[in-house]
Design an enzyme around this catalytic site. Structure first.
Site, mmCIF file in Angstrom:
data_model
loop_
_atom_site.group_PDB
_atom_site.id
_atom_site.type_symbol
_atom_site.label_atom_id
_atom_site.label_comp_id
_atom_site.label_asym_id
_atom_site.label_seq_id
_atom_site.Cartn_x
_atom_site.Cartn_y
_atom_site.Cartn_z
ATOM 1 N N GLU A 254 0.879 -1.182 0.000
ATOM 2 C CA GLU A 254 0.000 0.000 0.000
ATOM 3 C C GLU A 254 0.903 1.214 0.000
ATOM 4 O O GLU A 254 1.545 1.530 1.007
ATOM 5 C CB GLU A 254 -0.914 -0.009 1.237
ATOM 6 C CG GLU A 254 -1.814 -1.233 1.345
ATOM 7 C CD GLU A 254 -2.838 -1.330 0.222
ATOM 8 O OE1 GLU A 254 -3.055 -0.346 -0.503
ATOM 9 O OE2 GLU A 254 -3.411 -2.419 0.051
ATOM 10 N N CYS A 288 -2.128 9.276 2.590
ATOM 11 C CA CYS A 288 -1.884 8.707 1.260
ATOM 12 C C CYS A 288 -3.056 8.958 0.336
ATOM 13 O O CYS A 288 -2.890 9.119 -0.861
ATOM 14 C CB CYS A 288 -1.639 7.208 1.400
ATOM 15 S SG CYS A 288 -2.980 6.353 2.242
HETATM 16 P P1 NAD Z 1 8.440 5.073 4.388
HETATM 17 O O1 NAD Z 1 8.422 4.295 3.125
HETATM 18 O O2 NAD Z 1 9.563 6.011 4.614
HETATM 19 O O3 NAD Z 1 8.459 4.074 5.644
HETATM 20 C C1 NAD Z 1 7.446 3.119 5.831
HETATM 21 C C2 NAD Z 1 7.994 1.965 6.638
HETATM 22 O O4 NAD Z 1 8.991 1.299 5.869
HETATM 23 C C3 NAD Z 1 8.677 2.340 7.940
HETATM 24 O O5 NAD Z 1 8.294 1.420 8.936
HETATM 25 C C4 NAD Z 1 10.146 2.176 7.634
HETATM 26 O O6 NAD Z 1 10.891 1.850 8.779
HETATM 27 C C5 NAD Z 1 10.106 0.998 6.692
HETATM 28 N N1 NAD Z 1 11.259 0.791 5.807
HETATM 29 C C6 NAD Z 1 12.142 1.678 5.323
HETATM 30 N N2 NAD Z 1 13.053 1.057 4.550
HETATM 31 C C7 NAD Z 1 12.735 -0.264 4.542
HETATM 32 C C8 NAD Z 1 13.275 -1.424 3.921
HETATM 33 N N3 NAD Z 1 14.350 -1.387 3.143
HETATM 34 N N4 NAD Z 1 12.661 -2.607 4.135
HETATM 35 C C9 NAD Z 1 11.558 -2.700 4.912
HETATM 36 N N5 NAD Z 1 11.011 -1.634 5.536
HETATM 37 C C10 NAD Z 1 11.593 -0.427 5.341
HETATM 38 O O7 NAD Z 1 7.028 5.828 4.493
HETATM 39 P P2 NAD Z 1 6.543 6.891 5.579
HETATM 40 O O8 NAD Z 1 7.235 8.183 5.334
HETATM 41 O O9 NAD Z 1 6.556 6.300 6.933
HETATM 42 O O10 NAD Z 1 4.995 7.041 5.177
HETATM 43 C C11 NAD Z 1 4.552 7.884 4.180
HETATM 44 C C12 NAD Z 1 4.289 7.137 2.888
HETATM 45 O O11 NAD Z 1 3.392 6.065 3.121
HETATM 46 C C13 NAD Z 1 3.626 8.017 1.851
HETATM 47 O O12 NAD Z 1 4.181 7.749 0.593
HETATM 48 C C14 NAD Z 1 2.166 7.574 1.908
HETATM 49 O O13 NAD Z 1 1.447 7.827 0.731
HETATM 50 C C15 NAD Z 1 2.310 6.125 2.193
HETATM 51 N N6 NAD Z 1 1.104 5.585 2.809
HETATM 52 C C16 NAD Z 1 0.318 4.754 2.064
HETATM 53 C C17 NAD Z 1 -0.869 4.257 2.603
HETATM 54 C C18 NAD Z 1 -1.753 3.333 1.799
HETATM 55 O O14 NAD Z 1 -2.603 2.651 2.399
HETATM 56 N N7 NAD Z 1 -1.614 3.268 0.479
HETATM 57 C C19 NAD Z 1 -1.240 4.602 3.904
HETATM 58 C C20 NAD Z 1 -0.415 5.443 4.638
HETATM 59 C C21 NAD Z 1 0.759 5.924 4.077
#
Ligand code: NAD
Length: 479
Positions: A254, A288
């Protein structure tokens, strides 16, 4: 969890035990409102992740044999305990990630619904009987849990994502290793306390905190992880997708969005305006499914911009505990710079700021841009702030084409009285979700939630998660 003076020191939750990082390392969790220190998190290592996956794998052997009644009882107890600890959860959402109380309450109530809906799933893990061509053979499919589910959640809606995904995974008989956002570990650890107190056996739910870019691959690439559910940015999602494809680990992703809203000339602006404001400014635009593109039919374009600007100027930016406050601080320095860059780039290339445009402390004013063109970053990239662009359109067909001109495909909306046109839009928009006469921001526990293209793969929600987090097995009996 221990408290040193006023600053909390957080620990992992592995196999029912609270533990420091194996090498004793910590990282700082900052309150985004003023960048003050909120907590020290345990900085997870590869060893911590290995321990958590091993615990989840060992726990799965017995947990998969638990009855629906037992799992349902534990989940319903989780909801009760959440209600008992409401204030603590709300305070955490306010102080750890800067949620205005309005958004924290929204998350809390949604989170309760997620848990209770998951409890209802326990009895619905069903296969079917299948007619057989072989004489005397009784044929059926049974649905089985996958094993260890890796749950990775973002900072912006930590309670909604934690409750939904963890509860859905546990409801159908899987065990979980959770890597929460490094900006929201405390919220998840309170949830872990609740899970333990509700009676879930040791090892069924494990939380390893730390920096995702350092330890994420140790989770998603682990040979004993049977399913990955990731919510976060499209860049990290792409990376995880590659790892999962290599290992043939099924996953739902997502990811980000650039969700469009069409406003047709026949829309009732009195009813529409409060809804469109809700589609972008909630939690300071860090959603998002927020609408960062508005396509408005030219006869009402000026009136729409005027009314939207007036609303934007009045959106609450006060105390986070004031129920009228909507605008949250932008989560981190890096993210603040991104929002500032998007606005500055648009202005430098000729866009007009119809409202807002500046930062007050760590918060960005509700910002409306007109005159946005292709060469501006804000036109296509996800900003993740309270910033939206308003474009005039000369026809519905132009609006649909422009709405579809994106790599993303998460949510979408159309405001019109023309039901034929509304359904045409719903059928032809390249997004996973479409709301007619409602804002792009909408979610419920039992709906198929998710997007296409850069916005992800697969759907969340009770039915979708049950299909994704279980496997069908074909069984026959020769009678
Ligand atoms: P992010 O991608 O920076 O981090 C999300 C998660 O991924 C964190 O827990 C982080 O620790 C982890 N992560 C980072 N690198 C990783 C790796 N190599 N392997 C596994 N995990 C890793 O996102 P964010 O800044 O926390 O959130 C914002 C983003 O999330 C925006 O792009 C938003 O649109 C999206 N989002 C999407 C939804 C949806 O349902 N589509 C909902 C909420 C947020």
């Amino acid at each position: 969890m221990t408290v040193q003076s006023d600053i909390k020191t957080l620990q992992h939750f592995i196999n029912g035990q609270w533990t420091d990082a194996s090498d004793g390392e910590t990282f700082e969790v900052l309150n985004p409102l003023d960048d003050s220190l909120y907590a020290y998190g345990a900085k997870g290592s590869r060893d911590d992740m290995q321990a958590a996956v091993a615990a989840a794998k060992a726990a799965f052997r017995e947990y998969k044999e638990t009855t629906p009644t037992q799992r349902e009882r534990w989940l319903l107890r989780v909801a009760e305990l959440m209600e008992e600890r409401q204030k603590e959860l709300i305070d955490c959402l306010i102080d750890e990630i800067g949620s205005p109380i309005q958004k924290a309450m929204f998350e809390f109530t949604k989170g309760l619904t997620m848990i209770r809906a998951a409890a209802g799933m326990c009895r619905n893990v069903r296969g079917e009987t299948i007619p057989s061509d072989a004489p005397g053979k009784f044929s059926m499919s049974i649905r089985e849990p996958l094993g260890v589910v890796a749950v990775i959640t973002p900072f912006n809606v930590p309670l909604i994502k934690t409750t939904r995904l963890v509860a859905n995974a546990l409801a159908v008989g899987n065990t979980v290793v959770h890597l929460p956002s490094e900006m929201a570990p405390h919220l998840t650890l309170i949830f872990a306390e609740i899970i333990a107190k509700a009676g879930f056996p040791d090892g069924t739910y494990n939380v390893v905190t730390g920096l995702g870019h350092e330890i994420g691959d140790d989770l998603t690439g682990h040979k004993d992880v049977d399913f990955v559910t990731f919510t976060g940015s499209s860049v990290v999602g792409q990376h995880i997708n590659e790892i999962c494809a290599r290992n043939k680990t099924p996953a739902t992703l997502e990811l980000g969005g650039k969700s469009p809203t069409l406003i047709m000339a026949d829309a009732d602006l009195e009813k529409t305006m409060p809804l469109v404001a809700r589609s972008i400014f909630m939690f300071g635009g860090q959603a998002c499914i927020g609408s960062s593109r508005f396509y408005v039919e030219r006869p009402i374009f000026d009136e729409f911009v005027k009314r939207f600007s007036m609303i934007a100027g009045k959106v609450g930016m006060g105390d986070l505990r004031d129920p009228n406050t909507v605008i949250a601080p932008i989560i981190s320095d890096r993210q603040r710079q991104r929002v500032k860059d998007h606005i500055a780039d648009a202005v430098a290339k000729g866009a007009t700021v119809a409202a807002g445009g500046a930062f007050v402390g760590n918060r960005c004013q509700p910002t409306l841009l007109t005159g946005v063109t292709e060469e501006m970053t804000v036109c296509r990239a996800e900003t993740f702030g309270p910033v939206t662009s308003i474009y005039p359109i000369d026809s519905y067909e132009e609006g649909l084409a422009k709405a579809n001109d994106t790599e993303y495909g998460l949510s979408s909306a159309i405001f019109t009285k023309d039901i034929d046109r509304a359904f045409h839009f719903a059928r032809n928009i390249g997004a996973g979700m479409c709301h007619i006469n409602g804002p792009t921001i909408h979610d419920e526990a039992h709906v198929p939630f998710g997007g296409n293209g850069e916005s992800g793969v697969g759907r969340e929600g009770t039915d979708a998660d049950m299909e994704a987090m279980t496997e069908l097995k074909w069984v026959t009996v020769q009678l």
